[in-house]
Write an enzyme that holds these catalytic residues in place. Structure first.
Site, PDB file in Angstrom:
ATOM      1  N   LYS A  33       0.853  -1.199   0.000  1.00 26.55           N
ATOM      2  CA  LYS A  33       0.000   0.000   0.000  1.00 26.55           C
ATOM      3  C   LYS A  33       0.889   1.250   0.000  1.00 26.55           C
ATOM      4  CE  LYS A  33      -0.128  -0.001   5.060  1.00 26.55           C
ATOM      5  NZ  LYS A  33      -0.865  -0.452   6.255  1.00 26.55           N
ATOM      6  N   ARG A 131     -10.725   0.124  14.532  1.00 24.58           N
ATOM      7  CA  ARG A 131     -10.583   0.750  13.224  1.00 24.58           C
ATOM      8  C   ARG A 131     -11.542  -0.028  12.323  1.00 24.58           C
ATOM      9  NH1 ARG A 131      -4.446   1.485  10.939  1.00 24.58           N
ATOM     10  NH2 ARG A 131      -4.983  -0.437   9.869  1.00 24.58           N
ATOM     11  N   HIS A 163      -6.312  -7.049  12.973  1.00 25.00           N
ATOM     12  CA  HIS A 163      -5.073  -6.247  12.972  1.00 25.00           C
ATOM     13  C   HIS A 163      -4.770  -5.807  14.408  1.00 25.00           C
ATOM     14  CE1 HIS A 163      -1.959  -3.937  11.042  1.00 25.00           C
ATOM     15  NE2 HIS A 163      -2.497  -2.755  11.268  1.00 25.00           N
ATOM     16  N   ARG A 219       1.243 -10.613   7.309  1.00 28.13           N
ATOM     17  CA  ARG A 219       1.118  -9.424   6.452  1.00 28.13           C
ATOM     18  C   ARG A 219       2.181  -8.376   6.769  1.00 28.13           C
ATOM     19  NH1 ARG A 219      -3.989  -9.520   8.845  1.00 28.13           N
ATOM     20  NH2 ARG A 219      -3.405  -7.523   9.790  1.00 28.13           N
ATOM     21  N   TYR A 261      14.869  31.054   5.608  1.00 26.14           N
ATOM     22  CA  TYR A 261      13.738  31.871   6.054  1.00 26.14           C
ATOM     23  C   TYR A 261      13.760  32.118   7.557  1.00 26.14           C
ATOM     24  CZ  TYR A 261      11.387  31.233   1.533  1.00 26.14           C
ATOM     25  OH  TYR A 261      11.058  31.251   0.217  1.00 26.14           O
ATOM     26  N   CYS A 308      12.943  24.650   3.165  1.00 31.53           N
ATOM     27  CA  CYS A 308      12.023  25.385   2.286  1.00 31.53           C
ATOM     28  C   CYS A 308      11.296  24.387   1.370  1.00 31.53           C
ATOM     29  CB  CYS A 308      12.795  26.382   1.436  1.00 31.53           C
ATOM     30  SG  CYS A 308      13.953  27.393   2.386  1.00 31.53           S
ATOM     31  N   ASP A 310      11.718  23.838  -1.753  1.00 29.14           N
ATOM     32  CA  ASP A 310      12.560  23.209  -2.775  1.00 29.14           C
ATOM     33  C   ASP A 310      14.004  23.025  -2.361  1.00 29.14           C
ATOM     34  OD1 ASP A 310      10.334  23.721  -4.625  1.00 29.14           O
ATOM     35  OD2 ASP A 310      10.973  25.800  -4.368  1.00 29.14           O
TER      36      ASP A 310
HETATM   37  C1  LIG Z   1      -0.188  -1.515   6.868  1.00 31.38           C
HETATM   38  C2  LIG Z   1      -0.794  -2.768   7.320  1.00 31.38           C
HETATM   39  C3  LIG Z   1      -0.007  -3.920   7.530  1.00 31.38           C
HETATM   40  C4  LIG Z   1       1.486  -3.906   7.477  1.00 31.38           C
HETATM   41  O1  LIG Z   1       1.957  -3.306   8.676  1.00 31.38           O
HETATM   42  P1  LIG Z   1       3.521  -3.225   8.988  1.00 31.38           P
HETATM   43  O2  LIG Z   1       3.562  -2.735  10.393  1.00 31.38           O
HETATM   44  O3  LIG Z   1       4.091  -2.257   8.024  1.00 31.38           O
HETATM   45  O4  LIG Z   1       4.070  -4.580   8.814  1.00 31.38           O
HETATM   46  C5  LIG Z   1      -0.648  -5.099   7.820  1.00 31.38           C
HETATM   47  N1  LIG Z   1      -1.999  -5.148   7.933  1.00 31.38           N
HETATM   48  C6  LIG Z   1      -2.774  -4.045   7.786  1.00 31.38           C
HETATM   49  C7  LIG Z   1      -4.234  -4.152   7.940  1.00 31.38           C
HETATM   50  C8  LIG Z   1      -2.201  -2.820   7.477  1.00 31.38           C
HETATM   51  O5  LIG Z   1      -2.983  -1.747   7.346  1.00 31.38           O
END
Ligand SMILES: *Cc1c(COP(=O)(O)O)cnc(C)c1O
Length: 372
Positions: A33, A131, A163, A219, A261, A308, A310
């Site tokens: 992602k 979530r 998660h 994951r 700046y 800044c 750039d």
């Molecule tokens: C981003 C995400 C992960 C990966 O998490 P890491 O901490 O980068 O390994 C796994 N599962 C879900 C649902 C996520 O949103």
């Protein structure tokens, strides 16, 4: 000649995934992602697959479609969908979708009926993060709806998942509570006639430290890119991203000269300033003003004054720096240059945010190609 460059070591990505591959019997879903956490989603996905990943994870259907458009055929799960999401495209392109509520499940079923084949779904249960996911109270109803959809072949329940709350400290006691809640949800699913092939719960931190969370699929995201989810532990991973720029201009200035700046930095003596041609439009956080670490001429230094849009400036004292010299903002750390972890510490954020920002350098990503 490049002026600024974010370089991605694809061999590091492959190696990091292979390392995790060697320590678990679960399959690996490489999370790509956010354009692969800034590392380029498609190229990172291919490197991760070469390292032994068998799944890819993204947030949106659009992200998944981009992988398909680039010819990637591995299973892809898209997990953050809003009502009206393009389930037709998901079904047509064999994209797995996460479903947290009966409303979204109904939309997915409609798309499956239109296509004349089932949508592949992963039912998400909320085990405490609050979530996505069905709450424990909503879960039986979601399971019942999914079982019905399975019976009429509009849905194939491929997975059940959740998660973690303490994504960066998997030894936290809430992790044990969540494993229990997840196991309870799986029992409810099984009693309801839903027995998914893939049960998945672990992110990078849990993949690296908690084998009891691996189930059928893990994951990891961050660890694929070689960054550690736990401060102070490297797990033998190699950071894949290096962000560099070339000095655009050097000049001598007198003692007391205010820099950039609002003159938040003043030279304490006559000194050489180096101008670096990247700024917050390229991903350098403005919060790095006066604190962002860099390496120039083999020496660790700090950004002097405001970052800044750039450009930013480095006070180099009497060191012999020249226009065209390479400034490393962060990299693998092997050459003594700062790391994304150093940047995160300097501006009080997490390494995830640093690499994700730097993927947006104005220059296209440069890839160190996979070796055979
Ligand atoms: C981003 C995400 C992960 C990966 O998490 P890491 O901490 O980068 O390994 C796994 N599962 C879900 C649902 C996520 O949103």
């Amino acid at each position: 000649m490049w002026q600024a460059e974010t370089r991605i070591d694809l061999n590091a990505v492959r190696g990091n995934v292979a390392r995790m591959r060697a320590t678990t019997t679960a399959e690996i879903m490489a999370v790509v992602k956010g354009d692969g956490y800034g590392h380029g989603a498609t190229r990172s996905a291919l490197a991760a697959l070469a390292g032994g990943a068998t799944w890819l994870g993204v947030c949106s259907i659009d992200e998944a479609l981009a992988l398909r458009a680039d010819g990637i055929t591995a299973p892809v799960l898209a997990w953050l969908l809003t009502p009206g999401a393009d389930f037709d495209a998901a079904v047509a392109n064999d994209i797995d979708v996460s479903v947290s509520d009966v409303g979204l499940l109904a939309e997915a079923r409609d798309a499956a009926r239109r296509a004349g084949r089932p949508v592949r779904a992963h039912l998400k249960v909320d085990t405490g993060l609050a979530r996505g996911g069905a709450t424990a109270a909503q879960w039986p109803q979601l399971v019942e709806a999914a079982a019905k959809a399975q019976a009429d072949e509009s849905v194939e329940v491929v997975g059940c998942w959740s998660h973690f709350v303490h994504a960066d400290s998997p030894r936290h006691r809430t992790t044990d509570d969540q494993i229990d809640a997840f196991s309870a949800a799986l029992t409810v699913a099984e009693r309801g006639g839903v027995r998914p092939r893939y049960r998945h719960l672990a992110n990078s931190a849990a993949t690296l430290t908690r084998p009891d969370t691996h189930f059928d699929l893990v994951r990891p995201g961050l660890a694929c890119y070689g960054l550690s989810p736990i401060a102070g532990e490297t797990f033998g991973l190699t950071p894949a991203m290096t962000a560099r720029a070339r000095v655009a201009l050097v000049k001598r200035v007198p003692a007391g000269q205010g820099v950039s700046y609002a003159h938040t930095y003043h030279a304490t003596r006559e000194t050489t300033l180096a101008l670096v041609p990247i700024g917050y439009a390229d991903g350098v956080p403005r919060a790095a003003s006066n604190v962002g670490p860099v390496q120039l001429g083999g020496v660790r230094r700090r950004i002097s004054g405001r970052v800044c849009m750039d450009q930013f400036i480095i006070d180099c004292g009497d060191d012999p720096v020249a226009a065209g010299d390479v400034v490393t903002l962060f990299g693998s750390g092997a050459d003594g240059a700062p790391t994304a972890d150093d940047w995160a510490a300097a501006i009080d954020t997490i390494n995830y945010e640093i690499v994700t920002r730097f993927g947006s350098l104005r220059a296209p990503l440069v890839f160190d190609e996979l070796l055979p």
